[in-house]
Design an enzyme around this catalytic site. Structure first.
Site, PDB file in Angstrom:
ATOM      1  N   HIS A  14      -5.483  -7.189   0.388  1.00 43.97           N
ATOM      2  CA  HIS A  14      -4.489  -6.046   0.887  1.00 43.97           C
ATOM      3  C   HIS A  14      -3.718  -5.345  -0.142  1.00 43.97           C
ATOM      4  O   HIS A  14      -2.666  -5.984  -0.445  1.00 43.97           O
ATOM      5  CB  HIS A  14      -3.815  -6.654   1.982  1.00 43.97           C
ATOM      6  CG  HIS A  14      -2.827  -5.406   2.738  1.00 43.97           C
ATOM      7  ND1 HIS A  14      -2.784  -5.379   4.066  1.00 43.97           N
ATOM      8  CD2 HIS A  14      -2.086  -4.702   2.436  1.00 43.97           C
ATOM      9  CE1 HIS A  14      -2.026  -4.465   4.546  1.00 43.97           C
ATOM     10  NE2 HIS A  14      -1.594  -3.783   3.489  1.00 43.97           N
ATOM     11  N   HIS A  16      -1.718  -1.496  -1.724  1.00 37.29           N
ATOM     12  CA  HIS A  16      -1.519   0.007  -1.699  1.00 37.29           C
ATOM     13  C   HIS A  16      -1.629   0.552  -3.110  1.00 37.29           C
ATOM     14  O   HIS A  16      -0.768  -0.060  -3.953  1.00 37.29           O
ATOM     15  CB  HIS A  16      -0.175   0.086  -1.182  1.00 37.29           C
ATOM     16  CG  HIS A  16      -0.168  -0.193   0.121  1.00 37.29           C
ATOM     17  ND1 HIS A  16      -0.456   0.762   1.383  1.00 37.29           N
ATOM     18  CD2 HIS A  16       0.149  -1.471   0.876  1.00 37.29           C
ATOM     19  CE1 HIS A  16      -0.581   0.100   2.657  1.00 37.29           C
ATOM     20  NE2 HIS A  16       0.037  -1.053   2.129  1.00 37.29           N
ATOM     21  N   LYS A 100      -9.297   0.196   8.681  1.00 37.59           N
ATOM     22  CA  LYS A 100      -7.979  -0.441   9.087  1.00 37.59           C
ATOM     23  C   LYS A 100      -7.353   0.195   9.955  1.00 37.59           C
ATOM     24  O   LYS A 100      -7.436   1.323  10.446  1.00 37.59           O
ATOM     25  CB  LYS A 100      -7.103   0.101   7.656  1.00 37.59           C
ATOM     26  CG  LYS A 100      -5.577  -0.059   7.836  1.00 37.59           C
ATOM     27  CD  LYS A 100      -5.095  -1.429   7.898  1.00 37.59           C
ATOM     28  CE  LYS A 100      -3.602  -1.611   8.059  1.00 37.59           C
ATOM     29  NZ  LYS A 100      -2.804  -2.418   7.043  1.00 37.59           N
ATOM     30  N   HIS A 137      -2.971  -4.110  11.199  1.00 33.03           N
ATOM     31  CA  HIS A 137      -1.466  -3.977  10.952  1.00 33.03           C
ATOM     32  C   HIS A 137      -0.918  -4.468  12.593  1.00 33.03           C
ATOM     33  O   HIS A 137      -0.922  -3.771  13.361  1.00 33.03           O
ATOM     34  CB  HIS A 137      -0.884  -2.670  10.687  1.00 33.03           C
ATOM     35  CG  HIS A 137       0.725  -2.627  10.474  1.00 33.03           C
ATOM     36  ND1 HIS A 137       1.200  -2.713   9.187  1.00 33.03           N
ATOM     37  CD2 HIS A 137       1.498  -2.878  11.242  1.00 33.03           C
ATOM     38  CE1 HIS A 137       2.426  -2.877   9.301  1.00 33.03           C
ATOM     39  NE2 HIS A 137       2.763  -3.116  10.402  1.00 33.03           N
ATOM     40  N   HIS A 175      -1.035  -9.419   6.413  1.00 35.30           N
ATOM     41  CA  HIS A 175       0.438  -9.697   6.295  1.00 35.30           C
ATOM     42  C   HIS A 175       1.178 -10.648   7.499  1.00 35.30           C
ATOM     43  O   HIS A 175       1.792 -10.143   8.072  1.00 35.30           O
ATOM     44  CB  HIS A 175       1.262  -8.722   5.974  1.00 35.30           C
ATOM     45  CG  HIS A 175       0.887  -7.174   6.671  1.00 35.30           C
ATOM     46  ND1 HIS A 175       0.982  -7.208   7.967  1.00 35.30           N
ATOM     47  CD2 HIS A 175       0.560  -6.280   6.066  1.00 35.30           C
ATOM     48  CE1 HIS A 175       0.743  -6.142   8.446  1.00 35.30           C
ATOM     49  NE2 HIS A 175       0.433  -5.275   7.326  1.00 35.30           N
ATOM     50  N   ASP A 248      -0.042  -6.953  -0.229  1.00 32.05           N
ATOM     51  CA  ASP A 248       0.468  -5.691   0.311  1.00 32.05           C
ATOM     52  C   ASP A 248       1.540  -5.239  -0.506  1.00 32.05           C
ATOM     53  O   ASP A 248       2.439  -4.457  -0.251  1.00 32.05           O
ATOM     54  CB  ASP A 248       1.383  -5.998   1.627  1.00 32.05           C
ATOM     55  CG  ASP A 248       1.587  -4.999   2.515  1.00 32.05           C
ATOM     56  OD1 ASP A 248       1.176  -3.852   2.362  1.00 32.05           O
ATOM     57  OD2 ASP A 248       2.367  -5.274   3.781  1.00 32.05           O
TER      58      ASP A 248
HETATM   59  O1  DOR Z   1       5.958  -2.524   3.864  1.00 28.40           O
HETATM   60  C1  DOR Z   1       5.133  -1.954   4.090  1.00 28.40           C
HETATM   61  N1  DOR Z   1       4.832  -0.978   3.168  1.00 28.40           N
HETATM   62  N2  DOR Z   1       4.388  -2.340   4.949  1.00 28.40           N
HETATM   63  C2  DOR Z   1       3.387  -1.474   5.404  1.00 28.40           C
HETATM   64  O2  DOR Z   1       2.505  -1.696   6.352  1.00 28.40           O
HETATM   65  C3  DOR Z   1       2.913  -0.361   4.778  1.00 28.40           C
HETATM   66  C4  DOR Z   1       3.608  -0.367   3.173  1.00 28.40           C
HETATM   67  C5  DOR Z   1       3.455   1.091   2.561  1.00 28.40           C
HETATM   68  O3  DOR Z   1       2.533   1.668   2.703  1.00 28.40           O
HETATM   69  O4  DOR Z   1       4.185   1.278   1.810  1.00 28.40           O
HETATM   70 ZN    ZN Z   2       0.093  -2.965   3.715  1.00 26.41          ZN
END
Ligand code: DOR
Ligand code: ZN
Length: 346
Positions: A14, A16, A100, A137, A175, A248
């Site tokens: 997971h 970003h 997702k 999520h 998460h 995450d």
């Molecule tokens: O803390 C987070 N940041 N949780 C999420 O689900 C998305 C993520 C983000 O894209 O910044």
């Molecule tokens: Zn995330």
């Protein structure tokens, strides 16, 4: 002799990566230690169609440092109007590894998410049929539900009914932050696993709120009380195949975190393996780190583990990590657990 531990090269289930200058700035931080990662599709605009995912994958490959050994595992962002045949074609061509589900409004860039699970049942049925996993999520967005209860209520209102309706759908509860989530995964016999982040293994809500608000510890789902963190550590270090790493890691530039309305996300890509070695060593379970970071994830996704290895070394003095990664978009603060770390990777 320093203490060392060599494990199969890990994956991040997971992650970003964002886009543009941010992507170029932070991708090397993940590619250094990780061979693969499930790439979150919550860009603006989101990665909704196979065409979007193909273009995003190209941008990620173009942003990789020369010689990096890293494969992005792409996902599609589920919307109320996602076309089941587009999803099936993206899966059949090998382009995507998962879909997702963001409940609309639950977190960063989730406005185009799912407003009612009933609306996406045809896509989910198709996914169950073809064996395509769903990353979830797991938080409700009902304004009357307290932010600390949103995961537990999601299990009751959405996840349990979904598992009952579609037992063949392979689900990843992402998460996980509560003992409720851990218990639900343990109680569910088939097709449910959970990812656990680096930061939720290290901080509780006191770390976020006591002695002044710490914006770099603010993420969603929000960190819970200490008993929940202990349940996460227990699950992560237990050797149970249903729990594996999904960092995450979610970069935001400092002005958007250190703000009157700060963004959610902890950026842990730089020091995740060092943090995890600390947590597993403290639990007396260093021997289970490879399971959690390198073996359980691929097994659940039906992929082979990586063949390369990384070596973790424990030093006598604290290991230094950069405070910030300076991207073309601006500085991103690296997660600081609040105590020294002694493990490095090579
Ligand atoms: O803390 C987070 N940041 N949780 C999420 O689900 C998305 C993520 C983000 O894209 O910044
Ligand atoms: Zn995330």
């Amino acid at each position: 002799m320093p203490k060392t531990l060599t494990i199969t090269r890990p994956d991040d289930w997971h992650l970003h990566l964002r886009d543009g200058d941010m992507l170029r700035g932070i991708l090397p931080e993940t590619a250094r230690d990780f061979a693969r990662a499930i790439i979150m599709p919550n860009l603006i605009p989101p990665v909704i169609t196979a065409t979007d995912a193909m273009a995003y994958r190209d941008r990620i490959f173009n942003a990789l440092p020369k010689g990096a050994d890293f494969t992005p595992l792409m996902t599609l962002y589920l919307t109320d109007t996602t076309d089941p045949s587009d999803v099936a074609a993206a899966h059949a061509s090998g382009l995507i590894t998962a879909v997702k589900l963001y409940p609309a409004g639950a977190t960063t860039n989730s406005d185009s998410g799912v407003t009612d699970i009933a609306k996406v049942m045809p896509v989910l049925e198709k996914m169950a049929q073809i064996g395509l996993p769903l990353c979830v999520h797991g938080e409700v967005t009902d304004p009357s539900v307290d932010i600390f209860d949103r995961e537990a209520v999601f299990i009751e209102r959405v996840l349990a009914p979904l598992k009952a309706a579609l037992p063949d759908l392979k689900v990843i509860m992402e998460h996980v932050t509560t003992s409720d989530g851990i218990d639900f995964i343990k109680e569910t016999a088939h097709n449910l696993a959970g990812t656990i982040t680096t930061h939720h293994l290290m901080i509780n809500r006191n770390a976020l709120l006591v002695g002044g608000i710490k914006p770099h510890y603010y993420c969603l789902p929000i960190a819970k009380r200490e008993t929940h963190r202990q349940a996460l550590v227990q699950a992560a270090t237990s050797g149970d195949k249903r729990f594996f790493l999904g960092t995450d890691s979610a970069p935001h530039i400092d002005p958007l975190k250190e703000n009157g309305c700060g963004c959610a996300g902890c950026f842990t890509a730089t020091n995740t393996m060092s943090c995890l070695a600390h947590v597993f060593e403290n639990a007396g379970k260093l021997d289970k780190l490879e399971d959690f970071a390198s073996l359980h994830g691929p097994a659940y996704y039906g992929l082979e583990p990586n063949t390369a290895t990384i070596t973790l070394t424990k030093h006598n003095t604290a290991v230094e990590f950069p405070d910030k990664i300076n991207t073309g978009d601006g500085p991103v603060t690296v997660f600081d657990p609040g105590f020294p770390l002694y493990w490095s990777t090579s």
